[in-house]
Design a protein around this motif. Structure first.
Motif, PDB file in Angstrom:
ATOM      1  N   TYR A  55      -2.315   8.175   4.326  1.00 39.04           N
ATOM      2  CA  TYR A  55      -1.669   7.047   4.615  1.00 39.04           C
ATOM      3  C   TYR A  55      -0.174   7.267   4.385  1.00 39.04           C
ATOM      4  N   HIS A  56       0.196   7.457   3.214  1.00 39.29           N
ATOM      5  CA  HIS A  56       1.530   7.733   2.796  1.00 39.29           C
ATOM      6  C   HIS A  56       2.453   8.311   3.663  1.00 39.29           C
ATOM      7  N   ALA A  82      -4.927   8.636   0.371  1.00 42.33           N
ATOM      8  CA  ALA A  82      -3.477   8.358  -0.273  1.00 42.33           C
ATOM      9  C   ALA A  82      -2.307   9.037   0.581  1.00 42.33           C
ATOM     10  N   LEU A 118       0.643  -1.125  -0.127  1.00 45.13           N
ATOM     11  CA  LEU A 118       0.195   0.014  -0.217  1.00 45.13           C
ATOM     12  C   LEU A 118       1.007   1.212   0.054  1.00 45.13           C
ATOM     13  N   HIS A 119       1.980   1.212   0.585  1.00 46.17           N
ATOM     14  CA  HIS A 119       2.861   2.305   0.776  1.00 46.17           C
ATOM     15  C   HIS A 119       3.323   2.676  -0.702  1.00 46.17           C
ATOM     16  N   THR A 153       0.372   4.032  -2.930  1.00 49.39           N
ATOM     17  CA  THR A 153       0.003   5.347  -2.622  1.00 49.39           C
ATOM     18  C   THR A 153       0.944   6.325  -3.154  1.00 49.39           C
ATOM     19  N   ALA A 181       0.016   6.768  -6.758  1.00 54.02           N
ATOM     20  CA  ALA A 181      -1.013   7.232  -6.695  1.00 54.02           C
ATOM     21  C   ALA A 181      -0.854   8.736  -6.509  1.00 54.02           C
TER      22      ALA A 181
END
Length: 122
Positions: A73-74, A70, A19-20, A23, A26
């Motif tokens: 989270y990032h 994103a 996910l890192h 994102t 993204a």
């Protein structure tokens, strides 16, 4: 025969690493969208009206919400990685706690940003 379930158990650390990276990609794509939006302001006229309508649409708001999520989270997971670089939080219980904290705080931060933006009439 190869059976994934018997060979490897998916872990939160794997998911968070994937996910890192996702994102980060993204956010790079979103930066192009942000640059386009800024150019539309500079150009003005029909291009700005088109961009404004696009961002105000349901699809545009979903993309903006995803971009905000994103970004949160990032950022938070990046701070977690900085703590790891400093040698902090490597014990397995701490890894899981910090991972869940990144998800919870990231969702809360995204919700707060959108609550304040919508309350302000955006």
């Amino acid at each position: 025969p190869f059976m994934l379930g018997q060979t490897y158990r998916f872990q939160i650390t794997s998911l968070m690493s994937i996910l890192h990276r996702a994102t980060g990609v993204a956010l790079a794509v979103g930066a192009l969208g942000l640059a386009t939006w800024l150019l539309s302001i500079a150009i003005g006229g029909e291009f700005y009206e088109c961009m404004s309508a696009l961002l105000a649409s349901l699809a545009g708001r979903i993309v903006l919400f995803g971009f905000t999520l994103a970004l949160a989270y990032h950022l938070l997971n990046g701070i977690r990685h900085l703590a790891w670089d400093a040698g902090l939080g490597f014990e397995i219980p701490q890894v899981y706690k910090s991972g869940y904290a990144v998800w919870i705080v990231g969702l809360a931060l995204t919700g707060l940003i959108w609550f304040l933006a919508l309350r302000g009439g955006a």
